[in-house]
Structure formats: C-alpha cells, structure tokens
Motif scaffolding. Structure first.
Motif, PDB file in Angstrom:
ATOM      1  N   ALA A 177      14.478 -66.034 -19.974  1.00  0.00           N
ATOM      2  CA  ALA A 177      13.588 -64.939 -20.365  1.00  0.00           C
ATOM      3  C   ALA A 177      14.311 -63.610 -20.387  1.00  0.00           C
ATOM      4  O   ALA A 177      13.890 -62.674 -21.063  1.00  0.00           O
ATOM      5  N   ALA A 178      15.419 -63.489 -19.644  1.00  0.00           N
ATOM      6  CA  ALA A 178      16.194 -62.257 -19.629  1.00  0.00           C
ATOM      7  C   ALA A 178      17.034 -62.116 -20.893  1.00  0.00           C
ATOM      8  O   ALA A 178      17.566 -61.055 -21.176  1.00  0.00           O
ATOM      9  N   ASN A 179      17.163 -63.171 -21.652  1.00  0.00           N
ATOM     10  CA  ASN A 179      17.958 -63.161 -22.868  1.00  0.00           C
ATOM     11  C   ASN A 179      17.097 -63.619 -24.028  1.00  0.00           C
ATOM     12  O   ASN A 179      17.062 -64.788 -24.379  1.00  0.00           O
ATOM     13  N   LYS A 180      16.374 -62.692 -24.639  1.00  0.00           N
ATOM     14  CA  LYS A 180      15.406 -63.030 -25.679  1.00  0.00           C
ATOM     15  C   LYS A 180      16.055 -63.609 -26.930  1.00  0.00           C
ATOM     16  O   LYS A 180      15.384 -64.258 -27.721  1.00  0.00           O
ATOM     17  N   SER A 181      17.364 -63.381 -27.128  1.00  0.00           N
ATOM     18  CA  SER A 181      18.021 -63.897 -28.321  1.00  0.00           C
ATOM     19  C   SER A 181      18.567 -65.301 -28.129  1.00  0.00           C
ATOM     20  O   SER A 181      19.146 -65.869 -29.052  1.00  0.00           O
ATOM     21  N   SER A 182      18.418 -65.880 -26.944  1.00  0.00           N
ATOM     22  CA  SER A 182      18.994 -67.197 -26.680  1.00  0.00           C
ATOM     23  C   SER A 182      18.366 -68.263 -27.572  1.00  0.00           C
ATOM     24  O   SER A 182      17.149 -68.380 -27.652  1.00  0.00           O
ATOM     25  N   PRO A 183      19.180 -69.080 -28.249  1.00  0.00           N
ATOM     26  CA  PRO A 183      18.631 -70.156 -29.084  1.00  0.00           C
ATOM     27  C   PRO A 183      17.949 -71.232 -28.256  1.00  0.00           C
ATOM     28  O   PRO A 183      17.193 -72.024 -28.787  1.00  0.00           O
ATOM     29  N   ASP A 184      18.207 -71.277 -26.938  1.00  0.00           N
ATOM     30  CA  ASP A 184      17.577 -72.278 -26.092  1.00  0.00           C
ATOM     31  C   ASP A 184      16.091 -72.011 -25.877  1.00  0.00           C
ATOM     32  O   ASP A 184      15.384 -72.830 -25.296  1.00  0.00           O
ATOM     33  N   LEU A 185      15.626 -70.843 -26.312  1.00  0.00           N
ATOM     34  CA  LEU A 185      14.204 -70.552 -26.227  1.00  0.00           C
ATOM     35  C   LEU A 185      13.465 -71.064 -27.459  1.00  0.00           C
ATOM     36  O   LEU A 185      12.265 -70.901 -27.574  1.00  0.00           O
ATOM     37  N   SER A 186      14.200 -71.690 -28.377  1.00  0.00           N
ATOM     38  CA  SER A 186      13.565 -72.186 -29.587  1.00  0.00           C
ATOM     39  C   SER A 186      12.768 -73.454 -29.307  1.00  0.00           C
ATOM     40  O   SER A 186      12.826 -74.027 -28.231  1.00  0.00           O
ATOM     41  N   HIS A 187      12.014 -73.841 -30.326  1.00  0.00           N
ATOM     42  CA  HIS A 187      11.202 -75.052 -30.269  1.00  0.00           C
ATOM     43  C   HIS A 187      12.132 -76.263 -30.266  1.00  0.00           C
ATOM     44  O   HIS A 187      13.017 -76.366 -31.111  1.00  0.00           O
ATOM     45  N   VAL A 188      11.963 -77.184 -29.309  1.00  0.00           N
ATOM     46  CA  VAL A 188      12.822 -78.363 -29.204  1.00  0.00           C
ATOM     47  C   VAL A 188      12.004 -79.617 -29.491  1.00  0.00           C
ATOM     48  O   VAL A 188      10.934 -79.806 -28.919  1.00  0.00           O
ATOM     49  N   VAL A 189      12.520 -80.449 -30.391  1.00  0.00           N
ATOM     50  CA  VAL A 189      11.826 -81.677 -30.772  1.00  0.00           C
ATOM     51  C   VAL A 189      12.799 -82.844 -30.658  1.00  0.00           C
ATOM     52  O   VAL A 189      13.959 -82.750 -31.083  1.00  0.00           O
ATOM     53  N   GLU A 190      12.327 -83.933 -30.086  1.00  0.00           N
ATOM     54  CA  GLU A 190      13.115 -85.159 -30.056  1.00  0.00           C
ATOM     55  C   GLU A 190      12.720 -86.007 -31.258  1.00  0.00           C
ATOM     56  O   GLU A 190      11.554 -86.334 -31.460  1.00  0.00           O
ATOM     57  N   VAL A 191      13.708 -86.347 -32.079  1.00  0.00           N
ATOM     58  CA  VAL A 191      13.459 -87.091 -33.307  1.00  0.00           C
ATOM     59  C   VAL A 191      13.003 -88.514 -32.983  1.00  0.00           C
ATOM     60  O   VAL A 191      13.588 -89.190 -32.128  1.00  0.00           O
ATOM     61  N   ARG A 192      11.939 -88.937 -33.674  1.00  0.00           N
ATOM     62  CA  ARG A 192      11.445 -90.301 -33.545  1.00  0.00           C
ATOM     63  C   ARG A 192      11.672 -91.058 -34.854  1.00  0.00           C
ATOM     64  O   ARG A 192      11.914 -90.455 -35.901  1.00  0.00           O
ATOM     65  N   ASP A 193      11.580 -92.367 -34.777  1.00  0.00           N
ATOM     66  CA  ASP A 193      11.794 -93.204 -35.955  1.00  0.00           C
ATOM     67  C   ASP A 193      10.833 -92.807 -37.074  1.00  0.00           C
ATOM     68  O   ASP A 193       9.627 -92.700 -36.862  1.00  0.00           O
ATOM     69  N   GLY A 194      11.349 -92.564 -38.259  1.00  0.00           N
ATOM     70  CA  GLY A 194      10.531 -92.184 -39.408  1.00  0.00           C
ATOM     71  C   GLY A 194      10.467 -90.689 -39.646  1.00  0.00           C
ATOM     72  O   GLY A 194       9.993 -90.244 -40.696  1.00  0.00           O
ATOM     73  N   ASP A 195      10.935 -89.876 -38.682  1.00  0.00           N
ATOM     74  CA  ASP A 195      10.920 -88.428 -38.852  1.00  0.00           C
ATOM     75  C   ASP A 195      11.982 -87.995 -39.857  1.00  0.00           C
ATOM     76  O   ASP A 195      13.085 -88.537 -39.898  1.00  0.00           O
ATOM     77  N   THR A 196      11.645 -87.014 -40.680  1.00  0.00           N
ATOM     78  CA  THR A 196      12.605 -86.365 -41.565  1.00  0.00           C
ATOM     79  C   THR A 196      12.570 -84.878 -41.280  1.00  0.00           C
ATOM     80  O   THR A 196      11.578 -84.355 -40.748  1.00  0.00           O
ATOM     81  N   LEU A 197      13.636 -84.176 -41.643  1.00  0.00           N
ATOM     82  CA  LEU A 197      13.686 -82.743 -41.364  1.00  0.00           C
ATOM     83  C   LEU A 197      12.604 -81.978 -42.123  1.00  0.00           C
ATOM     84  O   LEU A 197      11.930 -81.111 -41.541  1.00  0.00           O
ATOM     85  N   PRO A 198      12.370 -82.251 -43.423  1.00  0.00           N
ATOM     86  CA  PRO A 198      11.259 -81.563 -44.093  1.00  0.00           C
ATOM     87  C   PRO A 198       9.908 -81.842 -43.437  1.00  0.00           C
ATOM     88  O   PRO A 198       9.077 -80.946 -43.324  1.00  0.00           O
ATOM     89  N   LEU A 199       9.690 -83.082 -42.981  1.00  0.00           N
ATOM     90  CA  LEU A 199       8.421 -83.420 -42.342  1.00  0.00           C
ATOM     91  C   LEU A 199       8.265 -82.673 -41.023  1.00  0.00           C
ATOM     92  O   LEU A 199       7.186 -82.152 -40.710  1.00  0.00           O
ATOM     93  N   LEU A 200       9.346 -82.570 -40.240  1.00  0.00           N
ATOM     94  CA  LEU A 200       9.283 -81.842 -38.970  1.00  0.00           C
ATOM     95  C   LEU A 200       9.039 -80.354 -39.208  1.00  0.00           C
ATOM     96  O   LEU A 200       8.280 -79.718 -38.472  1.00  0.00           O
ATOM     97  N   CYS A 201       9.667 -79.801 -40.237  1.00  0.00           N
ATOM     98  CA  CYS A 201       9.445 -78.383 -40.567  1.00  0.00           C
ATOM     99  C   CYS A 201       8.005 -78.156 -41.011  1.00  0.00           C
ATOM    100  O   CYS A 201       7.390 -77.140 -40.660  1.00  0.00           O
ATOM    101  N   LEU A 202       7.460 -79.096 -41.772  1.00  0.00           N
ATOM    102  CA  LEU A 202       6.066 -78.991 -42.201  1.00  0.00           C
ATOM    103  C   LEU A 202       5.144 -79.038 -40.997  1.00  0.00           C
ATOM    104  O   LEU A 202       4.169 -78.275 -40.907  1.00  0.00           O
ATOM    105  N   ARG A 203       5.460 -79.920 -40.027  1.00  0.00           N
ATOM    106  CA  ARG A 203       4.638 -80.081 -38.843  1.00  0.00           C
ATOM    107  C   ARG A 203       4.674 -78.842 -37.945  1.00  0.00           C
ATOM    108  O   ARG A 203       3.665 -78.440 -37.379  1.00  0.00           O
ATOM    109  N   ILE A 204       5.846 -78.210 -37.838  1.00  0.00           N
ATOM    110  CA  ILE A 204       6.025 -77.102 -36.902  1.00  0.00           C
ATOM    111  C   ILE A 204       5.704 -75.759 -37.548  1.00  0.00           C
ATOM    112  O   ILE A 204       4.987 -74.933 -36.983  1.00  0.00           O
ATOM    113  N   TYR A 205       6.245 -75.530 -38.775  1.00  0.00           N
ATOM    114  CA  TYR A 205       6.096 -74.227 -39.404  1.00  0.00           C
ATOM    115  C   TYR A 205       4.989 -74.174 -40.451  1.00  0.00           C
ATOM    116  O   TYR A 205       4.598 -73.098 -40.893  1.00  0.00           O
ATOM    117  N   GLY A 206       4.510 -75.357 -40.886  1.00  0.00           N
ATOM    118  CA  GLY A 206       3.505 -75.373 -41.929  1.00  0.00           C
ATOM    119  C   GLY A 206       4.097 -75.355 -43.319  1.00  0.00           C
ATOM    120  O   GLY A 206       3.369 -75.244 -44.306  1.00  0.00           O
TER     121      GLY A 206
END
Length: 238
Positions: A177-206
């Motif tokens: 929290a002291a480092n607001k620019s840290s990429p580790d504060l981003s949304h973390v997803v574990e890929v499951r069978d059948g997931d694609t990057l466009p599908l994950l982006c649609l799910r998370i960002y719309g």
C-alpha cells in the motif's frame, strides 16, 4: 517492457462493478480470483461508501482525570453500496456475460459468489470488488434485498441490494500500500482450462480488446495458448 495500467484505459467505456469469489493464501498473503466465479452489475451503484478507522486504547488509568488516546491498531475498512437489479428487459445485458433474466436468478448468482457457504473451504468465500481504480478484498457482512416491482403473478421484476463488505488486509498488501505504482497490486488470475486472454479481459474489464496490452504487461510472447495454473496480472484501470 511492461505496459502501464494507463495503457489499458478506453475513453468513455463503461466499467461495470465486478464481484469475484477469491481463494486466500494466508502464507503468501495474497488472493486469487476463482475462475468462473465473477458477476458484473448491469447497473453501477449510484452511491458508494468506503470507510476507514483507527482503534485506540481509551482505558482510563486509575487516578487519572482522563484517558490518553494511545494507538492500538488499524481498524478494518468497510465498503457499502446499493445495486439495482433489473428483470424487465429495459436495461441491456452485458455483452459476453450470461446475466440471468429473472431478478431472483440474478440474486442467486450473486449469492453464489459472495454469500453461500463453501463446503470445501468450510466458510463463505473471500470477495474481490473491482471497479475502475478500486481493488478491494474482504468478506460480505450484510446482504439485504428490497423487491420493488412485480409481475401480476408476484414474480419480482426489479430489486435493490444493500451490500456491505468488511475489508481483509494481508501483511503483504499492507506493505504494498505504500507503493501505489507496484504491479503486484494488480488483479491476479490463475488460468484454468479453456481460458483465453480475450475471454479473461472480457470477464475482468468488460472488453476483450485489452488482451494485447495485458499480454505485453505480462511479457507473453504467445498469448493464444495459455497454460492452466499460469498466473496473470491485470492492472486496474486508470
């Protein structure tokens, strides 16, 4: 070179508030969104409250005229908001998401993510709230449903949910929290069978169009073939 979160911004794009069930790794102090357990609100909240608190020791020593406020601990954060669910068909359904048509089914779908008891974990799930820059981890405290409009048969056509979440902060997230620019504060997803990057982006960002920026952010040379168990970072939108 990693892409900044600002590169993921699409001007004028509606960002629906997303509720996701999470697994908590207490040893690592991190949270992982459970694949397939996310719900995006058709109508974003019109009011949103984010409260913080500090706990002090207010015990008055024997013989002292008054107590001194000595710091004890940081109190848990709370987030509360109201969400309107629509079953009239007037509100367009989110593209790419199978939002139930009936209000009762929408409430059941949300309950499955934030409220229902998990037999494997032996407790309700942790919850991630994602909305714009906000990334909040916690657990449901209050879930209230007010039914507003009905069919002649009594089936509800519209409802208002009042939700309150109690924040859960790990030692790792406190340090980050002291480092607001840290990429580790981003949304973390574990890929499951059948997931694609466009599908994950649609799910998370719309919107699936963020997949190229997310691929660069994660240093993916081949984004068309994701491996189950792979962990990807999705920066919050700015």
């Amino acid at each position: 070179m990693a892409t900044s979160a600002a590169a993921l911004t699409a001007s004028g794009m509606k960002q629906p508030l997303t509720l996701s069930a999470c697994n908590a790794d207490e040893r690592a102090g991190s949270y992982t969104v459970i694949s397939g357990k996310s719900y995006q609100l058709q109508i974003n909240p019109s009011d949103f409250k984010h409260s913080r608190s500090i706990c002090y020791n207010t015990k008055v020593p024997l013989g002292a005229p008054r107590s001194t406020l000595k710091y004890k601990a940081m109190g848990p954060e709370t987030v509360s908001f109201s969400a309107v669910l629509d079953g009239t068909g007037v509100v367009p359904r989110l593209q790419g998401f199978n939002t139930p048509l009936e209000v009762a089914d929408q409430i059941d779908a949300i309950s499955e993510i934030i409220y229902n008891y998990d037999g494997e974990m032996h407790e309700p799930p942790y919850v991630q709230l994602l909305w714009g820059k906000l990334v909040f981890y916690g657990r449901l405290q209050t879930f209230k449903s007010d039914y507003l409009v009905f069919k002649p048969s009594g089936v509800p056509l519209r409802a208002k949910l009042d939700l309150e979440f109690l924040g859960s902060s790990s030692s790792q997230s406190t340090e980050l929290a002291a480092n607001k620019s840290s990429p580790d504060l981003s949304h973390v997803v574990e890929v499951r069978d059948g997931d694609t990057l466009p599908l994950l982006c649609l799910r998370i960002y719309g919107d699936s169009r963020y997949y190229t920026a997310v691929a660069r952010h994660n240093g993916l040379a081949e984004f068309r073939r994701l491996m189950p168990g792979q962990r990807l970072h999705f920066p919050p939108l700015e």
